[in-house]
Design an enzyme around this catalytic site. Structure first.
Site, PDB file in Angstrom:
ATOM      1  N   VAL A   1      13.666 -46.877 -30.097  1.00 12.43           N
ATOM      2  CA  VAL A   1      15.056 -47.350 -30.037  1.00 12.43           C
ATOM      3  C   VAL A   1      15.238 -48.355 -28.902  1.00 12.43           C
ATOM      4  O   VAL A   1      15.926 -49.372 -29.057  1.00 12.43           O
ATOM      5  CB  VAL A   1      16.026 -46.149 -29.885  1.00 12.43           C
TER       6      VAL A   1
ATOM      7  N   TYR B   1      15.815 -29.700 -25.655  1.00 12.10           N
ATOM      8  CA  TYR B   1      16.032 -31.153 -25.692  1.00 12.10           C
ATOM      9  C   TYR B   1      17.530 -31.459 -25.651  1.00 12.10           C
ATOM     10  O   TYR B   1      18.013 -32.204 -24.798  1.00 12.10           O
ATOM     11  CB  TYR B   1      15.375 -31.728 -26.952  1.00 12.10           C
TER      12      TYR B   1
ATOM     13  N   LYS C   1      19.951 -33.210 -22.609  1.00 10.46           N
ATOM     14  CA  LYS C   1      20.781 -34.405 -22.823  1.00 10.46           C
ATOM     15  C   LYS C   1      22.254 -34.105 -22.519  1.00 10.46           C
ATOM     16  O   LYS C   1      22.975 -34.941 -21.978  1.00 10.46           O
ATOM     17  CB  LYS C   1      20.636 -34.893 -24.271  1.00 10.46           C
TER      18      LYS C   1
ATOM     19  N   LEU D   1      10.588 -36.823 -39.540  1.00  8.57           N
ATOM     20  CA  LEU D   1      10.384 -36.654 -40.978  1.00  8.57           C
ATOM     21  C   LEU D   1       9.969 -37.948 -41.689  1.00  8.57           C
ATOM     22  O   LEU D   1       8.933 -37.969 -42.371  1.00  8.57           O
ATOM     23  CB  LEU D   1      11.663 -36.087 -41.606  1.00  8.57           C
TER      24      LEU D   1
ATOM     25  N   ALA E   1      11.370 -23.955 -34.839  1.00  5.18           N
ATOM     26  CA  ALA E   1      12.268 -23.406 -33.802  1.00  5.18           C
ATOM     27  C   ALA E   1      13.229 -24.478 -33.320  1.00  5.18           C
ATOM     28  O   ALA E   1      12.830 -25.623 -33.098  1.00  5.18           O
ATOM     29  CB  ALA E   1      11.451 -22.881 -32.633  1.00  5.18           C
TER      30      ALA E   1
HETATM   31  N1  UDP Z   1      11.112 -31.910 -40.932  1.00  4.10           N
HETATM   32  C1  UDP Z   1      10.287 -31.351 -41.898  1.00  4.10           C
HETATM   33  N2  UDP Z   1       8.963 -31.672 -41.869  1.00  4.10           N
HETATM   34  C2  UDP Z   1       8.419 -32.488 -40.927  1.00  4.10           C
HETATM   35  C3  UDP Z   1       9.275 -33.054 -39.956  1.00  4.10           C
HETATM   36  C4  UDP Z   1      10.621 -32.740 -39.989  1.00  4.10           C
HETATM   37  O1  UDP Z   1      10.731 -30.592 -42.755  1.00  4.10           O
HETATM   38  O2  UDP Z   1       7.193 -32.703 -40.949  1.00  4.10           O
HETATM   39  C5  UDP Z   1      12.547 -31.601 -40.962  1.00  4.10           C
HETATM   40  C6  UDP Z   1      13.094 -30.986 -39.676  1.00  4.10           C
HETATM   41  O3  UDP Z   1      12.947 -29.575 -39.680  1.00  4.10           O
HETATM   42  C7  UDP Z   1      14.552 -31.432 -39.711  1.00  4.10           C
HETATM   43  C8  UDP Z   1      14.503 -32.777 -40.452  1.00  4.10           C
HETATM   44  O4  UDP Z   1      13.240 -32.811 -41.129  1.00  4.10           O
HETATM   45  O5  UDP Z   1      15.310 -30.539 -40.484  1.00  4.10           O
HETATM   46  C9  UDP Z   1      14.561 -33.963 -39.505  1.00  4.10           C
HETATM   47  O6  UDP Z   1      13.633 -33.730 -38.458  1.00  4.10           O
HETATM   48  P1  UDP Z   1      13.225 -34.840 -37.434  1.00  4.10           P
HETATM   49  O7  UDP Z   1      12.161 -34.252 -36.542  1.00  4.10           O
HETATM   50  O8  UDP Z   1      12.884 -36.100 -38.149  1.00  4.10           O
HETATM   51  O9  UDP Z   1      14.545 -35.133 -36.595  1.00  4.10           O
HETATM   52  P2  UDP Z   1      15.532 -34.134 -35.778  1.00  4.10           P
HETATM   53  O10 UDP Z   1      16.617 -33.752 -36.753  1.00  4.10           O
HETATM   54  O11 UDP Z   1      14.738 -32.985 -35.271  1.00  4.10           O
HETATM   55  O12 UDP Z   1      16.040 -35.015 -34.680  1.00  4.10           O
END
Ligand code: UDP
Length: 320
Positions: free
Chosen positions: A12, A138, A142, A185, A277
């Site tokens: 970002v 986290y 913040k 994700l 978690a």
């Molecule tokens: N997620 C998932 N598989 C992955 C990575 C993320 O199912 O390999 C899910 C995660 O549990 C959340 C959503 O995708 O519900 C978005 O996760 P990400 O880590 O991208 O962003 P966050 O919401 O944690 O900032």
């Protein structure tokens, strides 16, 4: 304006630095390269490789019009396993930066806050007035910084803005997401499409959502960067303003994977795994405040466009 961008070698931060340059600002990037990449710092920025807590005082002595503070540890899972890294790396570092801002009378601060400050929401879409009950370290780190910024704004006249990002994705003019350890994700799903991973794990399909997978609000990184420019313009001395940045529409993990299948043409095998978690079930923003107070208007709200831009960036890097 002359602006200091912390974390401008990260995802970002580098996109925002590029947008600030495009808008005609003078930009100095400071980054310790713990997770960023020197070649992600846009051409035209002065780049200082340094620990932000240590370097902030000397840097701000040069007289800046503002600081945009992106540098942070930002992995939810890691924050639950190694909390010290988050209290030290986020809270302590930011306090040292705030002290340097106060000492040198830097007038403006824009801070990268997060939807993770809210935790599991009572109301969806989430307004800025919602209760802040982070479900992970986290988000707690913040939120602590947001509180510190409020104190500095009222005590020292700082014109401060916290932008609470929901799920940032996409790419801007060759600047995109490339974490050494990828946990997000969309980049993970695109790694499957590139053949770098066999499958994507879905972290839980028994959440209280329509299809049982977690729902998030994905925002294009270019739209996010534009909000930073507007936040700088609208900053008021002595006030700390907080704005959510999202599109106001939620997509489930399943829907994101399906969109990636459509954009990449790859079958993208997916496997259901245990919940992660610290994850809340649903995070969707109400960005009404940013729209009315900053006249912010997302221009790339379509998930397919967000995924397409991320895919173009990822594929171009893979081929080069
Ligand atoms: N997620 C998932 N598989 C992955 C990575 C993320 O199912 O390999 C899910 C995660 O549990 C959340 C959503 O995708 O519900 C978005 O996760 P990400 O880590 O991208 O962003 P966050 O919401 O944690 O900032």
């Amino acid at each position: 304006m002359k602006l200091l961008v912390t974390g401008g070698a990260g995802y970002v931060g580098s996109v925002c630095a590029a947008r600030l340059l495009e808008a005609g600002h003078e930009v100095v990037v400071v980054d310790d390269l713990s997770t960023g990449h020197a070649d992600a710092v846009p051409n035209g920025c002065k780049f200082v490789e340094a620990d932000i807590a240590e370097a902030a005082g000397d840097l701000l002595a040069e007289s800046f019009d503002g600081v945009l503070h992106f540098a942070a540890k930002s992995l939810v899972g890691e924050s639950m396993q190694d909390p010290f890294k988050y209290w030290q790396g986020n809270v302590v570092t930011s306090l040292r930066l705030l002290e340097a801002v106060r000492e040198h009378g830097t007038p403006r601060l824009v801070f990268s806050s997060t939807a993770a400050t809210y935790g599991e929401p009572d109301v969806v879409p989430i307004p800025e007035t919602a209760a802040t009950r982070p479900t992970n370290t986290y988000g707690a780190s913040k939120l602590a910084i947001d509180h510190a910024i409020s104190s500095y704004a009222s005590a020292h006249g700082l014109a401060a803005t916290s932008l609470r990002y929901f799920n940032v994705a996409g790419a801007h003019q060759g600047f995109g997401e490339r974490h050494t350890v990828e946990t997000h994700l969309i980049p993970i799903v695109l790694q499957v499409a590139l053949g770098q991973r066999e499958q994507v794990q879905i972290f839980g399909d028994d959440w209280p959502t329509e299809d049982g997978t977690c729902v998030r609000d994905y925002i294009h990184v270019t739209d996010l960067a534009d909000a930073h420019l507007l936040a700088l313009e609208h900053a008021t001395p002595g006030e700390h303003r907080i704005y959510n940045l999202g599109n106001g529409t939620g997509f489930s993990v399943e829907q994101v994977i399906d969109t990636c299948r459509k954009v990449t043409g790859h079958p993208i095998p997916a496997l259901v795994a245990p919940r992660r978690a610290g994850d809340p079930a649903t995070l969707v923003a109400s960005s009404e405040r940013a729209r009315s107070a900053l006249s912010w208007q997302p221009k790339h709200a379509d998930l397919e466009v967000i995924v397409r831009d991320a895919w173009e960036f990822t594929r171009a890097r893979h081929q080069s």
